[in-house]
Design a protein around this motif. Structure first.
Motif, short mmCIF file in Angstrom:
data_model
loop_
_atom_site.label_atom_id
_atom_site.label_comp_id
_atom_site.label_asym_id
_atom_site.label_seq_id
_atom_site.Cartn_x
_atom_site.Cartn_y
_atom_site.Cartn_z
N PRO A 154 0.83 -1.20 0.00
CA PRO A 154 0.00 0.00 0.00
C PRO A 154 0.87 1.26 0.00
CG PRO A 154 -0.76 -1.54 1.67
CD PRO A 154 0.56 -2.05 1.17
N GLN A 155 0.38 2.31 -0.59
CA GLN A 155 1.07 3.59 -0.57
C GLN A 155 0.99 4.16 0.85
OE1 GLN A 155 2.71 5.23 -3.13
NE2 GLN A 155 2.48 3.26 -4.16
N TRP A 156 2.02 4.89 1.24
CA TRP A 156 2.06 5.53 2.55
C TRP A 156 1.92 7.03 2.35
CZ3 TRP A 156 1.99 3.45 7.33
CH2 TRP A 156 2.22 4.31 8.41
N ASP B 250 -1.49 11.31 6.23
CA ASP B 250 -2.55 10.46 6.76
C ASP B 250 -1.94 9.13 7.21
OD1 ASP B 250 -4.95 9.27 7.49
OD2 ASP B 250 -5.56 8.85 5.42
N LYS B 251 -1.10 9.21 8.23
CA LYS B 251 -0.41 8.01 8.71
C LYS B 251 -1.40 6.97 9.22
CE LYS B 251 2.07 10.52 11.35
NZ LYS B 251 3.00 11.23 12.22
N ALA B 252 -2.43 7.42 9.93
CA ALA B 252 -3.40 6.48 10.49
C ALA B 252 -4.14 5.74 9.37
CB ALA B 252 -4.39 7.20 11.39
N GLY B 253 -4.55 6.45 8.35
CA GLY B 253 -5.22 5.82 7.21
C GLY B 253 -4.30 4.88 6.47
N SER B 254 -3.04 5.29 6.30
CA SER B 254 -2.06 4.44 5.63
C SER B 254 -1.82 3.16 6.42
CB SER B 254 -0.74 5.20 5.45
OG SER B 254 -0.90 6.31 4.61
N LEU B 255 -1.72 3.30 7.74
CA LEU B 255 -1.52 2.13 8.59
C LEU B 255 -2.70 1.16 8.46
CD1 LEU B 255 0.21 0.63 10.66
CD2 LEU B 255 -0.92 1.96 12.45
N GLN B 256 -3.91 1.69 8.42
CA GLN B 256 -5.09 0.83 8.25
C GLN B 256 -5.02 0.05 6.94
OE1 GLN B 256 -7.52 -0.12 10.20
NE2 GLN B 256 -7.03 1.19 11.91
N TRP C 135 -2.26 -0.86 5.39
CA TRP C 135 -1.23 -1.89 5.60
C TRP C 135 -1.79 -3.04 6.43
CZ3 TRP C 135 3.59 -3.16 3.96
CH2 TRP C 135 4.23 -2.25 3.12
N ILE C 136 -2.56 -2.74 7.46
CA ILE C 136 -3.15 -3.78 8.30
C ILE C 136 -4.00 -4.71 7.44
CG2 ILE C 136 -4.86 -4.23 10.12
CD1 ILE C 136 -3.80 -1.60 11.46
N GLY C 137 -4.87 -4.14 6.63
CA GLY C 137 -5.72 -4.96 5.77
C GLY C 137 -4.92 -5.81 4.79
N ALA C 138 -3.94 -5.19 4.15
CA ALA C 138 -3.12 -5.90 3.17
C ALA C 138 -2.30 -7.01 3.82
CB ALA C 138 -2.21 -4.92 2.43
N LEU C 139 -1.68 -6.72 4.96
CA LEU C 139 -0.86 -7.73 5.63
C LEU C 139 -1.71 -8.85 6.22
CD1 LEU C 139 1.97 -5.60 7.25
CD2 LEU C 139 2.17 -7.22 5.34
N ASP D 211 7.35 7.74 10.44
CA ASP D 211 6.45 8.77 9.92
C ASP D 211 6.34 8.72 8.40
OD1 ASP D 211 5.78 9.80 12.43
OD2 ASP D 211 7.58 11.06 12.46
N ASP D 212 7.36 8.20 7.72
CA ASP D 212 7.37 8.15 6.26
C ASP D 212 7.07 6.77 5.70
OD1 ASP D 212 7.95 10.90 5.95
OD2 ASP D 212 10.06 10.50 6.41
N GLY D 213 6.62 5.84 6.53
CA GLY D 213 6.23 4.53 6.03
C GLY D 213 7.04 3.38 6.60
#
Length: 147
Positions: free
Chosen positions: A4-6, A10-16, A18-22, A45-47
Motif C-alpha cells: 500500500p502507498q504511505w 494520513d499516517k493512520a489511514g495508511s496504517l489501516q 497496511w493492516i488490511g493488506a498484511l 512517519d514516512d512509512g
C-alpha cells in the motif's frame, strides 16, 4: 502482495491499509504453508522502515529488543504477525490462531484473530475477528505507552 502507498499526511489511514493488506497476505501464506513465521513490520512517519523476523528468542527478549528498536528509530507504528494460542475472555476456551496485532503512537490498538480449524490434516482459517482498544491484553500490547 502489492505494498500500500504511505501518505505521511494520513499516517493512520495508511496504517489501516497496511493492516488490511498484511492480514490478507498472512492468511494467504498460512493457508499455503500451514504455518506462518513471526514477523514485525516497523513503520516510521514516512512509512515502512523495516521487517524484522523473530527467530530463536524468548518472548521477553523479543519485547525488550523491539521496544529498543522502536525507540531508537522513533517508530510510529508496528504490525506483528504470529501464530498464537488465544484464550477467550468470556469462557477461558483456547484455540490456535493466526494473529495480527497493530499499534501506533497515535493510540491505534487492534488485533485481527483468525482461528485455526482442522479438516483431517489440513489447516483452515475462520474469518478474521477484529478487536480494538482496551479489550486487548497481552505482552505485545501497550508498547508505545512504555516508550
Amino acid at each position: 502482495m502489492d505494498k500500500p502507498q504511505w501518505n505521511p499526511k494520513d499516517k493512520a489511514g495508511s496504517l489501516q491499509e497496511w493492516i488490511g493488506a498484511l492480514n490478507n497476505e498472512a492468511r494467504r501464506q498460512f493457508l499455503l504453508a500451514g504455518t506462518h513465521i513471526e514477523l514485525f513490520f516497523m513503520f516510521g512517519d514516512d512509512g515502512l522502515q523495516e521487517v524484522v523476523p523473530v527467530v530463536a528468542m524468548e518472548k521477553a527478549e523479543v519485547i525488550a529488543a523491539f521496544k529498543k528498536l522502536l525507540a531508537g528509530r522513533n517508530g510510529y507504528a508496528y504490525i506483528h504477525i504470529a501464530e498464537a494460542t488465544v484464550r477467550r475472555v468470556d469462557s477461558g476456551a483456547e484455540s490456535d490462531s493466526l494473529l495480527l496485532i497493530a499499534e501506533s503512537r497515535d493510540g491505534l490498538s487492534e488485533a485481527w484473530i483468525s482461528t485455526v480449524v482442522r479438516r483431517n490434516e489440513e489447516k483452515l482459517l475462520l474469518d478474521a475477528v477484529r478487536i480494538s482498544g482496551s479489550r486487548l491484553q497481552g505482552r505485545f500490547m501497550g508498547i508505545f505507552e512504555e516508550l
